[in-house]
Scaffold this motif. Sequence first.
Motif, mmCIF file in Angstrom:
data_model
loop_
_atom_site.group_PDB
_atom_site.id
_atom_site.type_symbol
_atom_site.label_atom_id
_atom_site.label_comp_id
_atom_site.label_asym_id
_atom_site.label_seq_id
_atom_site.Cartn_x
_atom_site.Cartn_y
_atom_site.Cartn_z
ATOM 1 N N MET A 90 0.843 -1.180 0.000
ATOM 2 C CA MET A 90 0.000 0.000 0.000
ATOM 3 C C MET A 90 0.888 1.244 0.000
ATOM 4 O O MET A 90 1.776 1.375 0.812
ATOM 5 C CB MET A 90 -0.889 0.007 1.245
ATOM 6 C CG MET A 90 -1.728 1.251 1.343
ATOM 7 S SD MET A 90 -2.685 1.402 2.863
ATOM 8 C CE MET A 90 -3.869 0.106 2.651
ATOM 9 N N SER A 91 0.640 2.139 -0.931
ATOM 10 C CA SER A 91 1.449 3.344 -1.021
ATOM 11 C C SER A 91 0.652 4.563 -0.574
ATOM 12 O O SER A 91 -0.577 4.561 -0.571
ATOM 13 C CB SER A 91 1.960 3.526 -2.448
ATOM 14 O OG SER A 91 0.876 3.688 -3.325
ATOM 15 N N LEU A 122 -8.456 5.562 -5.877
ATOM 16 C CA LEU A 122 -7.151 5.210 -5.305
ATOM 17 C C LEU A 122 -7.297 4.343 -4.063
ATOM 18 O O LEU A 122 -6.550 3.391 -3.865
ATOM 19 C CB LEU A 122 -6.360 6.488 -5.002
ATOM 20 C CG LEU A 122 -5.915 7.263 -6.236
ATOM 21 C CD1 LEU A 122 -5.446 8.661 -5.873
ATOM 22 C CD2 LEU A 122 -4.842 6.496 -6.994
ATOM 23 N N GLY A 141 -8.049 0.953 -4.961
ATOM 24 C CA GLY A 141 -6.830 0.347 -5.489
ATOM 25 C C GLY A 141 -5.818 0.008 -4.404
ATOM 26 O O GLY A 141 -4.724 -0.450 -4.715
ATOM 27 N N HIS A 184 -4.577 2.198 -1.940
ATOM 28 C CA HIS A 184 -3.666 3.277 -1.562
ATOM 29 C C HIS A 184 -4.232 4.116 -0.418
ATOM 30 O O HIS A 184 -5.442 4.252 -0.282
ATOM 31 C CB HIS A 184 -3.387 4.188 -2.762
ATOM 32 C CG HIS A 184 -2.804 3.464 -3.924
ATOM 33 N ND1 HIS A 184 -1.481 3.081 -3.985
ATOM 34 C CD2 HIS A 184 -3.358 3.014 -5.079
ATOM 35 C CE1 HIS A 184 -1.252 2.450 -5.117
ATOM 36 N NE2 HIS A 184 -2.380 2.389 -5.805
ATOM 37 N N ASP A 187 4.569 8.416 -1.520
ATOM 38 C CA ASP A 187 5.203 7.537 -2.501
ATOM 39 C C ASP A 187 5.001 8.049 -3.917
ATOM 40 O O ASP A 187 5.773 7.741 -4.820
ATOM 41 C CB ASP A 187 4.633 6.120 -2.374
ATOM 42 C CG ASP A 187 4.934 5.525 -1.014
ATOM 43 O OD1 ASP A 187 6.125 5.404 -0.675
ATOM 44 O OD2 ASP A 187 3.983 5.216 -0.272
ATOM 45 N N GLU A 214 -9.260 2.111 -13.580
ATOM 46 C CA GLU A 214 -8.132 1.240 -13.927
ATOM 47 C C GLU A 214 -6.943 2.041 -14.441
ATOM 48 O O GLU A 214 -5.807 1.756 -14.099
ATOM 49 C CB GLU A 214 -8.552 0.191 -14.970
ATOM 50 C CG GLU A 214 -9.529 -0.849 -14.465
ATOM 51 C CD GLU A 214 -10.982 -0.341 -14.341
ATOM 52 O OE1 GLU A 214 -11.341 0.691 -14.975
ATOM 53 O OE2 GLU A 214 -11.754 -0.960 -13.589
ATOM 54 N N VAL A 239 -5.333 3.965 -11.356
ATOM 55 C CA VAL A 239 -4.641 3.046 -10.435
ATOM 56 C C VAL A 239 -3.406 2.461 -11.097
ATOM 57 O O VAL A 239 -2.340 2.359 -10.481
ATOM 58 C CB VAL A 239 -5.602 1.952 -9.924
ATOM 59 C CG1 VAL A 239 -4.860 0.883 -9.140
ATOM 60 C CG2 VAL A 239 -6.705 2.582 -9.058
ATOM 61 N N ARG A 240 -3.500 2.109 -12.382
ATOM 62 C CA ARG A 240 -2.343 1.559 -13.095
ATOM 63 C C ARG A 240 -1.211 2.581 -13.177
ATOM 64 O O ARG A 240 -0.047 2.273 -12.928
ATOM 65 C CB ARG A 240 -2.742 1.108 -14.502
ATOM 66 C CG ARG A 240 -1.586 0.426 -15.257
ATOM 67 C CD ARG A 240 -1.942 -0.095 -16.638
ATOM 68 N NE ARG A 240 -3.346 -0.389 -16.844
ATOM 69 C CZ ARG A 240 -4.123 0.260 -17.721
ATOM 70 N NH1 ARG A 240 -3.653 1.225 -18.476
ATOM 71 N NH2 ARG A 240 -5.397 -0.061 -17.860
ATOM 72 N N ASN A 265 0.339 2.867 -9.733
ATOM 73 C CA ASN A 265 1.110 1.661 -9.406
ATOM 74 C C ASN A 265 2.437 1.618 -10.174
ATOM 75 O O ASN A 265 3.475 1.260 -9.623
ATOM 76 C CB ASN A 265 0.298 0.404 -9.699
ATOM 77 C CG ASN A 265 -0.827 0.196 -8.706
ATOM 78 O OD1 ASN A 265 -0.844 0.798 -7.633
ATOM 79 N ND2 ASN A 265 -1.788 -0.623 -9.075
ATOM 80 N N VAL A 275 4.993 4.165 -8.753
ATOM 81 C CA VAL A 275 5.535 3.815 -7.430
ATOM 82 C C VAL A 275 6.611 2.752 -7.529
ATOM 83 O O VAL A 275 7.522 2.711 -6.715
ATOM 84 C CB VAL A 275 4.399 3.369 -6.484
ATOM 85 C CG1 VAL A 275 4.950 2.805 -5.195
ATOM 86 C CG2 VAL A 275 3.474 4.524 -6.192
ATOM 87 N N VAL A 276 6.542 1.911 -8.550
ATOM 88 C CA VAL A 276 7.473 0.778 -8.659
ATOM 89 C C VAL A 276 8.910 1.220 -8.768
ATOM 90 O O VAL A 276 9.274 2.186 -9.283
ATOM 91 C CB VAL A 276 7.114 -0.117 -9.861
ATOM 92 C CG1 VAL A 276 8.173 -1.161 -10.110
ATOM 93 C CG2 VAL A 276 5.761 -0.734 -9.637
#
Length: 120
Positions: free
Chosen positions: A1-2, A21, A24, A26, A47, A109, A112-113, A116, A119-120
């Motif tokens: 979770m960010s 979010l 998703g 977060h 994040d 989507e 959230v994508r 995500n 953040v990676v």
Amino acid sequence: MSKVLLVEDNPAQSELMESYLREGGHTVIRLNNAKEALNKAIEHKPDVIVTDVVMPGMSGFELCRRIKNNPLTTKIPIVICSSKDQEIDRLWGMKQGADAYLTKPFSREQLVRAVNLAVV
């Protein structure tokens, strides 16, 4: 979770984005202006930052530039979500340091994508 710092001046849009979010997975810190976001970014160390472009006082482009130029926040990824959908707007956003650029309207989507991936 960010932890996501969401900067959006439209209350309905902000509420919708926050719900997307949270669904998703977060945690969301919601603000309605970019000037406050500068201090909150240093204080909360999110994040990722998700910001609108057209806001009173300071634009999302300027926020992006200031975040990326500050040594305390330079590594925080930024996702711009804007109704400005011209290619020049997207290019300018990326030149300011944005990691992703979504145009409104976007789906849950897509948002959230983008968060995500940033953040990676």
